[in-house]
Scaffold this active site. Structure first.
Site, short mmCIF file in Angstrom:
data_model
loop_
_atom_site.label_atom_id
_atom_site.label_comp_id
_atom_site.label_asym_id
_atom_site.label_seq_id
_atom_site.Cartn_x
_atom_site.Cartn_y
_atom_site.Cartn_z
N ASN A 11 39.39 44.55 52.59
CA ASN A 11 39.44 43.56 51.83
C ASN A 11 39.89 42.38 52.51
O ASN A 11 41.00 42.11 52.88
CB ASN A 11 40.48 43.81 50.74
CG ASN A 11 40.55 42.78 49.77
OD1 ASN A 11 39.64 41.77 49.63
ND2 ASN A 11 41.42 42.69 48.88
N LYS A 13 39.76 39.23 51.49
CA LYS A 13 40.32 38.23 50.55
C LYS A 13 39.68 36.79 50.59
O LYS A 13 38.49 36.82 51.26
CB LYS A 13 41.97 38.07 50.91
CG LYS A 13 42.51 39.76 50.72
CD LYS A 13 43.99 39.77 50.43
CE LYS A 13 44.52 41.20 50.31
NZ LYS A 13 45.88 41.33 50.23
N HIS A 97 42.67 44.25 41.39
CA HIS A 97 43.69 43.92 42.53
C HIS A 97 45.02 43.33 42.12
O HIS A 97 44.87 42.43 41.15
CB HIS A 97 42.94 43.25 43.69
CG HIS A 97 43.78 43.06 44.81
ND1 HIS A 97 44.75 42.27 45.18
CD2 HIS A 97 43.44 43.81 46.13
CE1 HIS A 97 45.13 42.79 46.39
NE2 HIS A 97 44.67 43.53 47.06
N GLU A 99 46.48 41.05 43.21
CA GLU A 99 46.49 39.59 43.34
C GLU A 99 45.69 38.83 42.05
O GLU A 99 45.77 37.68 41.90
CB GLU A 99 45.75 39.03 44.76
CG GLU A 99 46.84 39.28 45.66
CD GLU A 99 46.08 39.56 47.01
OE1 GLU A 99 45.22 39.25 47.20
OE2 GLU A 99 46.93 40.36 47.82
N GLU A 167 47.97 50.24 45.50
CA GLU A 167 48.56 49.65 46.38
C GLU A 167 50.04 48.89 45.69
O GLU A 167 49.98 48.05 44.89
CB GLU A 167 47.69 48.26 46.39
CG GLU A 167 46.25 48.57 47.05
CD GLU A 167 45.35 47.26 47.49
OE1 GLU A 167 45.12 47.52 48.92
OE2 GLU A 167 45.17 46.45 47.01
N GLY A 173 50.71 42.56 52.52
CA GLY A 173 50.96 41.66 53.35
C GLY A 173 52.35 41.27 53.71
O GLY A 173 52.67 40.35 54.29
N SER A 205 49.77 46.88 53.87
CA SER A 205 50.29 46.87 55.13
C SER A 205 49.79 48.28 55.78
O SER A 205 50.58 48.59 56.80
CB SER A 205 51.72 46.90 55.23
OG SER A 205 52.10 45.48 54.51
N GLY A 226 43.88 45.15 54.07
CA GLY A 226 43.78 43.52 53.94
C GLY A 226 43.69 42.86 55.37
O GLY A 226 42.81 42.98 56.00
N GLY A 227 44.87 42.50 55.86
CA GLY A 227 45.18 41.60 56.91
C GLY A 227 44.47 42.36 58.20
O GLY A 227 43.77 41.64 59.00
#
Ligand code: 13P
Length: 243
Positions: A11, A13, A97, A99, A167, A173, A205, A226-227
């Site tokens: 993802n 983002k 999600h 977010e 999640e 994150g 993470s 993600g990251g």
């Protein structure tokens, strides 16, 4: 127990301009020529769906959206329908999600409607659930996730139309992850509430160092990253840790 092939999704983002996204996709498409045990998906920002889709066409990397509107079309400024994602080459879409649940105030009912929209358009919905830090500290993680599943998973879910992503909000994150036992507990609780062939991903993470231990768990059918999905080598290393 039916076989569930592991699934590793990135993802991205709200990250990347065209050159970044195309470069990342090229790196990934090249790496994905190598042997891997899992299905692979990238979910770039909507502005990059078409150029990234061109780069990964013919590779084993699939394309997904990060969100969709529940309606097929209409006066919804700034929104994108599931049909539009499908038309842009997507096979999957993330819904619910955290977010969007917490950042944009989306309810279980909204997420249920978006999941139905994904199915209407022929997309696989990757439906996210997860507790906040306060909810975990109050010992309510299982109850919260069970409530989200009850409120947002429509009737008729099947293994080829729905993927669940657990999640925990506090792990996204932050570099923090639940213990392996806690991940196993929540995934087992989710497993009890969905069709047995439906895949359950862990997200929050995930990185090349912790992926193997997480992906080794029996009820973890992949990762939503993600990251670490913004670096082709890191994302590939996570995919390589799949079983
Ligand atoms: P991080 O991997 O950056 O924690 O993000 C997880 C996530 O939100 C994926 O959807």
């Amino acid at each position: 127990m039916p076989e569930r092939k592991q699934f590793v999704a990135g993802n991205w983002k709200m990250n990347g301009r065209r050159a970044d996204g195309v470069g990342l996709a090229r790196g990934l498409a090249r790496l994905a020529n190598g042997a891997h045990a899992c299905d692979l998906l990238v979910c770039p920002p909507a502005t990059l769906l078409l150029p990234v889709g061109e780069v990964i066409a013919g590779s084993s990397v699939a394309l997904g959206g990060q969100d969709c509107h529940a309606s097929p079309a209409g006066a919804f400024t700034g929104s994108i329908s599931a049909e539009m994602l499908r038309d842009s080459g997507c096979s999957h879409v993330i819904v619910g999600h955290s977010e969007r649940r917490h950042g944009c105030g989306e309810s279980d009912a909204d997420i249920r409607a978006k999941t139905l929209a994904a199915w209407r358009a022929g997309l696989v919905a990757i439906l996210c659930v997860g507790e906040t830090r306060a909810e975990r500290e109050a010992g309510r993680a299982v109850d919260v996730v069970a409530g989200q599943l009850a409120g947002s998973v429509p009737e008729g879910a099947a293994a080829d139309t729905l993927i669940i992503a657990y999640e925990p909000v506090w792990a996204i994150g932050t570099g923090l992850t639940p213990t392996i036992a806690d991940i196993a507990q929540i995934h087992a609780a989710i497993r009890d509430r969905i069709p047995s062939a439906t895949r359950i991903l862990y997200g929050g993470s995930v990185n090349p160092k912790n992926a193997a231990e997480i992906l080794a768990l029996a009820d973890v059918d992949g990762a939503l990253v993600g990251g670490a999905s913004l670096k082709a080598e890191d994302f590939w290393a996570i995919a390589q840790a799949s079983r």
